[in-house]
Write a protein that holds these residues in place. Structure first.
Motif, PDB file in Angstrom:
ATOM      1  N   ALA A  54       0.838  -1.190   0.000  1.00  0.00           N
ATOM      2  CA  ALA A  54       0.000   0.000   0.000  1.00  0.00           C
ATOM      3  C   ALA A  54       0.881   1.252   0.000  1.00  0.00           C
ATOM      4  O   ALA A  54       1.891   1.306   0.718  1.00  0.00           O
ATOM      5  CB  ALA A  54      -0.912   0.005   1.223  1.00  0.00           C
ATOM      6  N   ILE A  55       0.485   2.230  -0.787  1.00  0.00           N
ATOM      7  CA  ILE A  55       1.304   3.431  -0.958  1.00  0.00           C
ATOM      8  C   ILE A  55       1.540   4.138   0.378  1.00  0.00           C
ATOM      9  O   ILE A  55       2.667   4.510   0.704  1.00  0.00           O
ATOM     10  CB  ILE A  55       0.659   4.385  -1.984  1.00  0.00           C
ATOM     11  CG1 ILE A  55       0.727   3.767  -3.369  1.00  0.00           C
ATOM     12  CG2 ILE A  55       1.341   5.753  -1.970  1.00  0.00           C
ATOM     13  CD1 ILE A  55      -0.078   4.496  -4.419  1.00  0.00           C
ATOM     14  N   GLY A  56       0.490   4.324   1.153  1.00  0.00           N
ATOM     15  CA  GLY A  56       0.629   5.022   2.430  1.00  0.00           C
ATOM     16  C   GLY A  56       1.560   4.311   3.389  1.00  0.00           C
ATOM     17  O   GLY A  56       2.411   4.934   4.019  1.00  0.00           O
ATOM     18  N   THR A  57       1.414   3.011   3.481  1.00  0.00           N
ATOM     19  CA  THR A  57       2.276   2.225   4.368  1.00  0.00           C
ATOM     20  C   THR A  57       3.713   2.251   3.877  1.00  0.00           C
ATOM     21  O   THR A  57       4.640   2.478   4.664  1.00  0.00           O
ATOM     22  CB  THR A  57       1.770   0.774   4.462  1.00  0.00           C
ATOM     23  OG1 THR A  57       0.451   0.784   5.015  1.00  0.00           O
ATOM     24  CG2 THR A  57       2.679  -0.072   5.329  1.00  0.00           C
ATOM     25  N   ALA A  58       3.909   2.018   2.592  1.00  0.00           N
ATOM     26  CA  ALA A  58       5.269   1.997   2.037  1.00  0.00           C
ATOM     27  C   ALA A  58       5.961   3.338   2.255  1.00  0.00           C
ATOM     28  O   ALA A  58       7.119   3.385   2.692  1.00  0.00           O
ATOM     29  CB  ALA A  58       5.232   1.645   0.554  1.00  0.00           C
ATOM     30  N   TYR A  59       5.257   4.419   1.976  1.00  0.00           N
ATOM     31  CA  TYR A  59       5.858   5.739   2.127  1.00  0.00           C
ATOM     32  C   TYR A  59       6.176   6.037   3.591  1.00  0.00           C
ATOM     33  O   TYR A  59       7.251   6.540   3.913  1.00  0.00           O
ATOM     34  CB  TYR A  59       4.943   6.817   1.553  1.00  0.00           C
ATOM     35  CG  TYR A  59       5.551   8.189   1.635  1.00  0.00           C
ATOM     36  CD1 TYR A  59       6.623   8.543   0.817  1.00  0.00           C
ATOM     37  CD2 TYR A  59       5.094   9.119   2.560  1.00  0.00           C
ATOM     38  CE1 TYR A  59       7.206   9.794   0.914  1.00  0.00           C
ATOM     39  CE2 TYR A  59       5.667  10.372   2.657  1.00  0.00           C
ATOM     40  CZ  TYR A  59       6.718  10.708   1.828  1.00  0.00           C
ATOM     41  OH  TYR A  59       7.303  11.944   1.937  1.00  0.00           O
ATOM     42  N   ALA A  60       5.254   5.715   4.489  1.00  0.00           N
ATOM     43  CA  ALA A  60       5.485   5.965   5.914  1.00  0.00           C
ATOM     44  C   ALA A  60       6.675   5.169   6.441  1.00  0.00           C
ATOM     45  O   ALA A  60       7.495   5.694   7.205  1.00  0.00           O
ATOM     46  CB  ALA A  60       4.231   5.630   6.716  1.00  0.00           C
ATOM     47  N   VAL A  61       6.790   3.924   6.034  1.00  0.00           N
ATOM     48  CA  VAL A  61       7.919   3.095   6.463  1.00  0.00           C
ATOM     49  C   VAL A  61       9.222   3.651   5.903  1.00  0.00           C
ATOM     50  O   VAL A  61      10.224   3.772   6.604  1.00  0.00           O
ATOM     51  CB  VAL A  61       7.705   1.618   6.054  1.00  0.00           C
ATOM     52  CG1 VAL A  61       8.966   0.802   6.239  1.00  0.00           C
ATOM     53  CG2 VAL A  61       6.543   1.021   6.846  1.00  0.00           C
ATOM     54  N   LEU A  90      12.710   8.684  18.798  1.00  0.00           N
ATOM     55  CA  LEU A  90      13.220   7.818  17.735  1.00  0.00           C
ATOM     56  C   LEU A  90      12.794   6.365  17.949  1.00  0.00           C
ATOM     57  O   LEU A  90      12.419   5.679  16.992  1.00  0.00           O
ATOM     58  CB  LEU A  90      14.746   7.904  17.647  1.00  0.00           C
ATOM     59  CG  LEU A  90      15.289   9.155  16.971  1.00  0.00           C
ATOM     60  CD1 LEU A  90      16.815   9.204  17.083  1.00  0.00           C
ATOM     61  CD2 LEU A  90      14.867   9.225  15.519  1.00  0.00           C
ATOM     62  N   LEU A  91      12.838   5.919  19.201  1.00  0.00           N
ATOM     63  CA  LEU A  91      12.370   4.560  19.492  1.00  0.00           C
ATOM     64  C   LEU A  91      10.876   4.422  19.184  1.00  0.00           C
ATOM     65  O   LEU A  91      10.437   3.399  18.664  1.00  0.00           O
ATOM     66  CB  LEU A  91      12.662   4.197  20.947  1.00  0.00           C
ATOM     67  CG  LEU A  91      14.140   3.991  21.283  1.00  0.00           C
ATOM     68  CD1 LEU A  91      14.318   3.813  22.794  1.00  0.00           C
ATOM     69  CD2 LEU A  91      14.726   2.818  20.529  1.00  0.00           C
ATOM     70  N   GLY A  92      10.112   5.474  19.478  1.00  0.00           N
ATOM     71  CA  GLY A  92       8.694   5.464  19.136  1.00  0.00           C
ATOM     72  C   GLY A  92       8.476   5.415  17.630  1.00  0.00           C
ATOM     73  O   GLY A  92       7.597   4.698  17.140  1.00  0.00           O
ATOM     74  N   LEU A  93       9.284   6.157  16.893  1.00  0.00           N
ATOM     75  CA  LEU A  93       9.201   6.149  15.430  1.00  0.00           C
ATOM     76  C   LEU A  93       9.508   4.763  14.877  1.00  0.00           C
ATOM     77  O   LEU A  93       8.788   4.238  14.027  1.00  0.00           O
ATOM     78  CB  LEU A  93      10.158   7.188  14.847  1.00  0.00           C
ATOM     79  CG  LEU A  93      10.223   7.322  13.337  1.00  0.00           C
ATOM     80  CD1 LEU A  93       8.869   7.681  12.777  1.00  0.00           C
ATOM     81  CD2 LEU A  93      11.255   8.360  12.955  1.00  0.00           C
ATOM     82  N   VAL A  98       7.699  -0.641  12.744  1.00  0.00           N
ATOM     83  CA  VAL A  98       7.504  -2.079  12.973  1.00  0.00           C
ATOM     84  C   VAL A  98       6.016  -2.378  13.061  1.00  0.00           C
ATOM     85  O   VAL A  98       5.533  -3.376  12.507  1.00  0.00           O
ATOM     86  CB  VAL A  98       8.250  -2.532  14.256  1.00  0.00           C
ATOM     87  CG1 VAL A  98       7.876  -3.962  14.627  1.00  0.00           C
ATOM     88  CG2 VAL A  98       9.763  -2.408  14.061  1.00  0.00           C
ATOM     89  N   GLY A  99       5.261  -1.517  13.720  1.00  0.00           N
ATOM     90  CA  GLY A  99       3.819  -1.701  13.834  1.00  0.00           C
ATOM     91  C   GLY A  99       3.134  -1.714  12.475  1.00  0.00           C
ATOM     92  O   GLY A  99       2.221  -2.520  12.246  1.00  0.00           O
TER      93      GLY A  99
END
Length: 104
Positions: A54-61, A90-93, A98-99
């Motif tokens: 998915a575009i949104g997921t790929a871009y966010a990752v 950064l750990l949250g990011l 990973v989420g």
């Protein structure tokens, strides 16, 4: 395979971001070449991953990996101060990246 390519292209995003900062307005040749090669590899990898993810997921990752590595590198080299809040964010990011992989 798309996830592996996406992670690698995220690493290349950090490489081009760091190289861009060292080009001094593209007046230095070596960092400018590294920038051009890394941004090309990063974009090609992102485009490949977006064929199946998915575009949104790929871009966010992609952005998350690149941002975390860029800030981590700046902290490791002393270009940016290391603070508890920055490390926690950064750990949250990274946790969010990973989420997104786990929630697919």
């Amino acid at each position: 395979m798309a996830w592996l390519v996406l992670v690698i292209s995220g690493v290349f995003e950090a490489v081009w971001a760091v190289a861009l900062g060292k080009t001094e307005g593209f007046t230095r040749v070596a960092p400018s070449i590294v920038f051009l090669l890394a941004i090309t590899a990063s974009m090609v990898g992102l485009a490949y991953a977006m064929r199946t993810l998915a575009i949104g997921t790929a871009y966010a990752v992609w952005v998350g990996i690149g941002a975390a590595l860029t800030v981590g590198f700046a902290m490791a080299t002393g270009d940016e101060a290391v603070t508890t809040i920055k490390v926690l964010l950064l750990l949250g990011l990274i946790g969010c990246v990973v989420g997104l992989k786990l929630a697919r």
